[in-house]
Design a protein around this motif. Structure first.
Motif, mmCIF file in Angstrom:
data_model
loop_
_atom_site.group_PDB
_atom_site.id
_atom_site.type_symbol
_atom_site.label_atom_id
_atom_site.label_comp_id
_atom_site.label_asym_id
_atom_site.label_seq_id
_atom_site.Cartn_x
_atom_site.Cartn_y
_atom_site.Cartn_z
ATOM 1 N N GLY A 268 -31.049 -15.093 -36.498
ATOM 2 C CA GLY A 268 -32.307 -15.258 -35.631
ATOM 3 C C GLY A 268 -33.390 -15.823 -36.229
ATOM 4 N N ASP A 284 -28.374 -14.719 -28.478
ATOM 5 C CA ASP A 284 -27.845 -13.773 -29.148
ATOM 6 C C ASP A 284 -26.343 -13.394 -29.038
ATOM 7 O OD1 ASP A 284 -27.444 -11.437 -30.667
ATOM 8 O OD2 ASP A 284 -28.897 -10.160 -29.534
ATOM 9 N N TRP A 298 -32.638 -12.804 -29.909
ATOM 10 C CA TRP A 298 -32.498 -13.727 -31.018
ATOM 11 C C TRP A 298 -33.758 -13.845 -31.871
ATOM 12 C CZ3 TRP A 298 -36.109 -17.823 -30.759
ATOM 13 C CH2 TRP A 298 -36.732 -18.200 -29.591
ATOM 14 N N LYS A 336 -27.927 -16.510 -32.695
ATOM 15 C CA LYS A 336 -28.019 -15.144 -33.677
ATOM 16 C C LYS A 336 -26.547 -14.587 -33.762
ATOM 17 C CE LYS A 336 -29.916 -10.606 -34.273
ATOM 18 N NZ LYS A 336 -31.093 -9.667 -33.563
#
Length: 600
Positions: A268, A284, A298, A336
């Protein structure tokens, strides 16, 4: 003797243990739910490996077995320690291990299986309570430590590792910069070998060898602020040492990577940081959804690793800080994948890169085992013209996956003398045999092999971390963003890529160009590949491309001042010659890559 521990004379199990000379011990990291119950963060693989080397040196043992656990669903970070080691050792040594192991480590007897409830074995209880170990004579006490930094202010959240007898002890400073640690010693006086302090931001780490510690007062450890080594930081620190050596500070201001899409597949990135506030898009991939979460996940970089990479790639000054990345005007997409990510997370991230027409991908990550399905996804990225640049690894041996993929560019790390204090961990990575005339060196931690394409700045790299802070970090993870940033500038501003089709040929040409622009170093090719990438040789092409677009021939005059890559002020070379170990890959163009395996 029967396996159940009894004997024909009816002697107790305890008596048999008393007379045993050696026993089998299992040593492993405490992780997952066990770590959560203990309120600790699982240790990473390099920390565990360091602790194990210390123990093996102390007791003269090597593992009978290394049990490699196949774990992916419960990982806390991408590099979490998971291996369990089996040792056969004297009972006195085992007792020292049992009593000095902190909450991050599990020490157990490799007992015979039996029915019953889960509980410490009889022998384990003996080891924990064994206070009179003959000549061992383990002594336990405590030491109080206070960590201070700039202006003698307390440094909170600093991790401290103390090496004495048995397992290294670990702790973290509180809001007052203080912590209390257990000290285990054997006869012979103060045997604390070292203390290592790693702050979370703003200061350099520090190693103190053979410290003279007081067990009655408070031991004060003073850390050096970044501003002590970089006057006026962060206002007067627009370019790091690596960026300057690569020639970024000589590049005209208009070359900012505008029009290029860069994906940072990492932990992230914190867009509330003033230098990263222009980052507006992320996903994410640690969530169990096919396309990741396009919400706020994220932005939560609990590790700080991805934010650090982002600063090198795209840092953008806000008027109060002068940090500049290679491509501040590029479109950044944060992916992420850790903590908690798996290969499936990486698959999702790479698929999203294809969907969004990303140009360059930074992957400062890796693992020990290759994945066929991930490899196929990387190959698909190449066919879509996406260049994946991957960190080679920090274990000091063979690089791991996905850097070992023949479809990526693997990056090793380089350091430069006099860019970090002498009492830091970074100083310990410098090996005299790996230093060249310009003060560059190949650090001990970098992975190496015939697969390495190039080597980038990766020791003592100062960049952004969450909370608006800055931190010096080291690793091939830091070298890769430098090369990724350079790749983004080439795609954005070199005329060869203006109308290039998005296919494998474009990736092959970009990788070859990075090699071409690399200044060779008098170090083994297995450690530095084609050398140290620089932008010097690209300046003329950038200006020629701009002149062609503007219809202005004046910019072409800039070419005379940038005829080729340089290191230490000397001309390097002006043509590309493939390394003998290289091999052609790809179906639509020759991607020159060495054969072999790589890492993170």
């Amino acid at each position: 003797m029967p396996e159940n521990g009894s004997n024909t004379n009816g002697a107790s199990q305890d008596a048999i243990y008393e007379t045993s000379e050696k026993i089998d011990i299992l040593v492993g990291p405490r992780r997952s739910l066990a770590a959560k119950r203990a309120g600790i963060q699982p240790m990473n693989a390099s920390t565990m490996a360091s602790a194990v080397r210390i123990l093996e040196s102390q007791f003269g043992v090597t593992p009978e077995r290394v049990i490699r656990r196949k774990i992916n669903k419960t990982l806390s970070t991408h590099d979490e320690a998971t291996d369990v080691l089996k040792y056969r050792m004297d009972i006195e040594a085992a007792a020292i291990l049992a009593q000095t192991a902190g909450p991050s480590v599990s020490v157990e007897v490799d007992s015979h299986l039996q029915y019953g409830a889960v509980a410490p074995s009889n022998l384990m209880q003996q080891l924990m309570g064994r206070t009179n170990m003959g000549n061992a004579g383990l002594k336990e006490s405590t030491v109080k430590i206070r960590i201070i930094g700039e202006g003698d202010k307390p440094v909170a959240g600093a991790s401290v590792t103390m090496e004495a007898a048995g397992f290294p002890q670990e702790g973290r400073s509180n809001s007052r910069g203080e912590l209390t640690m257990k000290l285990f010693e054997l006869p012979g006086g103060n045997q604390v070998k070292s203390i290592f302090v790693r702050p979370s931001a703003g200061h350099w780490n520090r190693i103190i060898n053979s410290p003279n510690l007081s067990t009655t007062g408070i031991n004060v450890i003073r850390l050096k602020p970044i501003a002590d080594t970089h006057a006026g930081f962060p206002l007067n620190a627009a370019y790091g040492w690596g960026q300057r050596l690569m020639g970024l500070d000589k590049l005209p201001d208009e070359y900012t990577g505008k029009g290029v899409k860069i994906a940072i597949i990492d932990s992230g990135a914190d867009p509330t940081h003033p230098v990263l506030s222009h980052i507006a898009q992320g996903f994410d991939m640690t969530k169990d959804t096919p396309d990741g979460q396009a919400g706020e996940g994220w932005k939560d970089d609990v590790i700080g690793h991805g934010s650090h990479c982002a600063g090198v790639i795209t840092g953008k000054t806000d008027g109060t800080t002068a940090i500049r990345g290679f491509a501040p005007d590029a479109e950044i997409i944060v992916m992420k994948v850790f903590p908690g990510g798996q290969f499936s997370s990486l698959l999702d991230a790479l698929a999203k890169c294809i969907e969004l027409n990303v140009d360059v991908v930074n992957m400062s990550l890796g693992g020990g085992e290759a994945s066929e399905v991930v490899e196929q996804q990387i190959e698909e990225c190449v066919q879509h013209g996406i260049a994946c640049i991957v960190a080679a690894g920090n274990s000091g041996n063979e690089v791991q996956y996905p850097a070992k993929s023949p479809s990526v560019l693997a990056v090793a790390a380089l350091g430069q003398m006099n860019t970090f204090p002498n009492d830091t961990w970074e100083a310990t990575t410098m090996q005299p045999s790996q230093v060249v005339g310009d003060g560059l060196f190949s650090p001990s931690f970098t992975c190496h092999g015939p697969e390495i394409a190039v080597a980038g700045p990766g020791v003592g790299i100062i960049s952004t971390v969450p909370g608006g802070q800055f931190d010096p970090q080291s690793g091939t993870s830091m070298a890769t963003p430098h090369v990724c940033g350079m790749a983004a500038l080439l795609v954005a501003h070199h005329p060869d890529f203006k109308n290039a089709p998005r296919d494998a040929t474009r990736v092959a040409h970009l990788f070859n160009m990075i090699r071409t622009l690399s200044a060779p170093l008098p170090l083994a090719a297995e450690r530095v590949g084609s050398g140290f990438p620089t932008l010097h040789g690209a300046f003329a092409a950038f200006e020629a491309g701009r002149a062609a677009e503007d219809g202005d021939g004046d910019h072409a005059q800039f070419a005379a001042a940038s005829a080729g890559p340089r290191i230490g002020g000397h001309m390097a070379f002006s043509h590309y010659a493939p390394h003998p170990a290289q091999h052609a890959y790809g179906t639509q163009g020759a991607v020159y890559r060495p054969q072999g395996f790589y890492s993170y």
